[in-house]
Structures are given as C-alpha cells and as structure tokens.
Design a protein around this motif. Structure first.
Motif, mmCIF file in Angstrom:
data_model
loop_
_atom_site.group_PDB
_atom_site.id
_atom_site.type_symbol
_atom_site.label_atom_id
_atom_site.label_comp_id
_atom_site.label_asym_id
_atom_site.label_seq_id
_atom_site.Cartn_x
_atom_site.Cartn_y
_atom_site.Cartn_z
ATOM 1 N N ASP A 32 0.800 -1.423 0.365
ATOM 2 C CA ASP A 32 0.076 -0.848 0.150
ATOM 3 C C ASP A 32 1.032 1.164 -0.163
ATOM 4 O OD1 ASP A 32 -1.078 2.232 0.499
ATOM 5 O OD2 ASP A 32 -2.576 1.137 2.306
ATOM 6 N N ALA A 35 0.763 3.842 3.225
ATOM 7 C CA ALA A 35 1.529 2.714 3.821
ATOM 8 C C ALA A 35 3.081 2.589 4.055
ATOM 9 C CB ALA A 35 0.620 1.422 4.399
ATOM 10 N N LYS A 38 4.588 6.506 4.776
ATOM 11 C CA LYS A 38 4.708 6.614 6.409
ATOM 12 C C LYS A 38 5.771 6.070 7.237
ATOM 13 C CE LYS A 38 0.974 5.614 9.656
ATOM 14 N NZ LYS A 38 -0.415 5.072 9.195
ATOM 15 N N SER A 96 -4.601 -8.268 6.900
ATOM 16 C CA SER A 96 -5.323 -7.778 6.711
ATOM 17 C C SER A 96 -6.462 -7.057 5.723
ATOM 18 C CB SER A 96 -3.466 -6.494 4.970
ATOM 19 O OG SER A 96 -4.444 -7.292 4.077
ATOM 20 N N GLY A 99 -9.039 -6.674 8.362
ATOM 21 C CA GLY A 99 -8.667 -5.832 9.001
ATOM 22 C C GLY A 99 -7.590 -5.807 10.121
ATOM 23 N N VAL A 102 -3.964 -2.923 10.438
ATOM 24 C CA VAL A 102 -3.479 -2.063 9.152
ATOM 25 C C VAL A 102 -4.001 -0.140 9.606
ATOM 26 C CG1 VAL A 102 -5.367 -1.128 6.704
ATOM 27 C CG2 VAL A 102 -5.608 -4.075 7.706
ATOM 28 N N ALA A 103 -4.872 -0.392 10.568
ATOM 29 C CA ALA A 103 -4.227 1.221 10.719
ATOM 30 C C ALA A 103 -2.740 1.364 11.055
ATOM 31 C CB ALA A 103 -5.076 1.175 11.901
ATOM 32 N N LYS A 104 -1.746 0.590 11.396
ATOM 33 C CA LYS A 104 -0.614 1.072 11.940
ATOM 34 C C LYS A 104 0.300 0.475 10.636
ATOM 35 C CE LYS A 104 -0.923 1.218 17.000
ATOM 36 N NZ LYS A 104 0.119 0.758 17.857
ATOM 37 N N GLY A 105 -0.320 0.283 9.589
ATOM 38 C CA GLY A 105 0.491 -0.418 8.605
ATOM 39 C C GLY A 105 0.668 -1.552 8.591
ATOM 40 N N GLU A 288 5.477 3.275 16.161
ATOM 41 C CA GLU A 288 4.307 3.586 17.462
ATOM 42 C C GLU A 288 3.852 2.136 18.046
ATOM 43 O OE1 GLU A 288 1.181 4.909 14.191
ATOM 44 O OE2 GLU A 288 2.841 6.777 14.495
ATOM 45 N N GLU A 293 3.268 -6.395 19.824
ATOM 46 C CA GLU A 293 3.417 -5.820 17.841
ATOM 47 C C GLU A 293 4.297 -5.828 17.786
ATOM 48 O OE1 GLU A 293 -0.134 -2.746 16.995
ATOM 49 O OE2 GLU A 293 1.419 -1.835 17.305
#
Length: 311
Positions: A32, A35, A38, A96, A99, A102-105, A288, A293
């Motif tokens: 993506d 992502a 970032k 993914s 979901g 996914v928010a933190k990639g 983060e 994780e």
C-alpha cells in the motif's frame, strides 16, 4: 530410488521459479503506497538489521561449530537470512483482509520489508558465492554485482509496471484478464531473464516493483486491494503452493545426511534465529508499535523455505 531423481532438474527449477514469480507479484500488489511512505524508515530498518544480524550470526556460529570457512559461512548466512514470501504474504494478506494491524500499516511494513529483505539476502548470497567459487573474477566485479542487480531490477520493474497500467485500455471488456496476463508475463520475463544474464536477484526485485507500480495506478482508477488480478493470483497459488514445497522435498537426499552434522546444523539455525528475533525486535523500536506488536513482528520475520529452495 527417489521420485525426485526421475524428474528433469530443468523442469523442477522452472516450476520453482514460476511459483516464486507468482508469490512476488502477489507481494507487490499487496503493498500500500500510502502506508509505505509513512513507514519508510521502519521498512529500511526492518530490512537491513535482521538480515545482517542473522547472516553474521550464522557465519560466526557455522565457523565455530561446523568449522566452515568465513566466506562459506557468510554465503550460508545470507541464504538463511532470506525470509519466505510464500509463507509470510498469504498469512499477512488474510490478516489485512480481516482489518488487523492495518491502521498502523503492519501488514504493509512486513510485506514491504520481506520483499526488500529477499533482495538484500539474494544479493549478499550472490556476492559471497562469487567470492567463494569465482576466484578468477576481479574484485570490483563482485562488489558491483549487488548494486547492478538493484539498478536492473528497479529499472525493468518500473518500465513494465507503467506498461501494465496502459495496456489494455481500462475500458476494455476483458481488462482484468489482460492485466493479469501482462503482469504475469512481465514477472516471468524478469525472473527467467535475470537468471540468463546471471543477475538472479534483479528478477525478484523487478517482479515486486512492477506489481507495485501497476497496482498504484490501478488504485487511482478505483481498484482496491482485493482486485480481480490479485484474486486470480490467489487461485493460481492454491495449485502452485503444494508444487513448490513438494519439489523442495524431493531435493533432499536423506541417505547423504550425517546425523552428527545435522544436529550441529540445527543448533546453528536455532541460535541464529533467536539472535535474529532479538535484532528484529530492536529494529522496529522507535515507531508507534506496542510490545505485543513488536513481538509479533519478530515472529512474522522468521519463516523460511521458498527463497532458499529457489536458490
């Protein structure tokens, strides 16, 4: 008599490379771009730190425990340091799709770094393979081998990725089929072509990049992550996955394995993996990610099989 010995090695190699091409194309399509931008520094750290940590650990341990020369130890280290897209990508794709992370990639971070990790490992392996066996070749050739591989891979990948965006026209009624055909064809040209010109690492890199570049443009047209091309590759993978692992199995000749060496090899492997996990954990610090994780990343960063088999 083994089944594997009746099979032409050329056919088995070809099948392995086709499997590898499909995995790498799936990897590229899953990346993506948003992502990735970032997380770019995290991807770089997660690519280089674990790979070099493990390669050095294996070199030192195999030198001390198995008595290998340093160059052979480093060659073995880079082979073992390559993570397996065939194992990692399907698992992370399913995460993914649900979901998770996914928010933190996290899936993008792991898939991107896993693709890049293989390029580093394959280039490292190529360099030390050259140093070990090509005693005649000049040193500058061996040192430039890696960077040239990267240049060829990126160049061809971007070129073919842009081609796959334009052909066929997006209004074409069989657009999904032709896009699949062009991407699949490009991947096979890259992987087999790179082998012909003896820059094997370039093929894998080009394959991932062409899928990524094509996917970027398709996303702008409104195709999401679960586009028809990705679905076709997933269906192909149902057939190809047993093929690649069966081919690897037939390569192993049990009667030639010395039990004593096997035990020591397992020790080298386990110790190197533990060192790698520690390296991975620290390489993803500073972002983060929570402790859980980071531990997940350390485990996600371990699977091996396909790249080793293809090499």
């Amino acid at each position: 008599k083994y089944i594997g010995h009746d099979m032409d090695p050329q056919i088995s190699r070809t099948l392995r490379l086709i499997c590898l091409t499909v995995i790498l194309l799936m990897a590229g399509l899953e990346l993506d771009p948003a992502a990735l931008m970032k997380l770019s520094s995290m991807v770089l750290k997660a690519t280089f730190i674990p790979c070099f940590t493990e390669a050095l650990a294996v070199a030192i341990l195999s030198h001390l425990i198995l008595g290998f020369p340093w160059t052979v130890g480093l060659m073995l280290g880079f082979v073992l340091a390559a993570v397996s897209p065939a194992v990692i990508i399907p698992c992370l794709m399913s995460l993914s799709q649900r979901g998770l992370g996914v928010a933190k990639g996290i899936p993008t971070l792991v898939i991107a770094a896993c693709s890049a990790d293989d390029v580093v490992a394959i280039s490292g392996f190529g360099i030390f393979l050259g140093i070990t066996f090509n005693t005649g070749a000049p040193m500058w050739k061996l040192i430039l081998h890696g960077p040239i591989e990267v240049l060829i891979g990126v160049g061809f990948g971007v070129f073919w990725g842009i081609l796959a965006q334009w052909i066929p026209n997006k209004e074409h009624r069989h657009v999904a089929f032709f896009r699949w055909l062009i991407l699949c064809g490009g991947g096979l040209i890259a992987v087999f072509g790179a082998h012909l010109i003896h820059y094997d690492g370039a093929g894998g890199l080009a394959t991932i990049i062409m899928a990524f570049v094509a996917g970027m443009e398709w996303r702008k047209e409104g195709w999401g992550d679960h586009n028809p091309v990705t679905k076709t590759f997933q269906r192909m993978w149902i057939i190809l996955e047993p093929v690649i692992f069966a081919l690897i199995g037939t390569e192993i000749q049990v009667d030639k394995i010395n039990p004593n060496t096997l035990g020591l090899s397992v020790v080298v492997l386990v110790l190197a993996l533990i060192i790698r996990m520690v390296g991975t954990y620290f390489s993803v610090c500073g972002g983060e990610l929570t402790v859980k994780e980071k531990i997940f990343m350390a485990f996600a960063w371990m699977p091996k099989a396909t790249v080793q088999a293809a090499l």
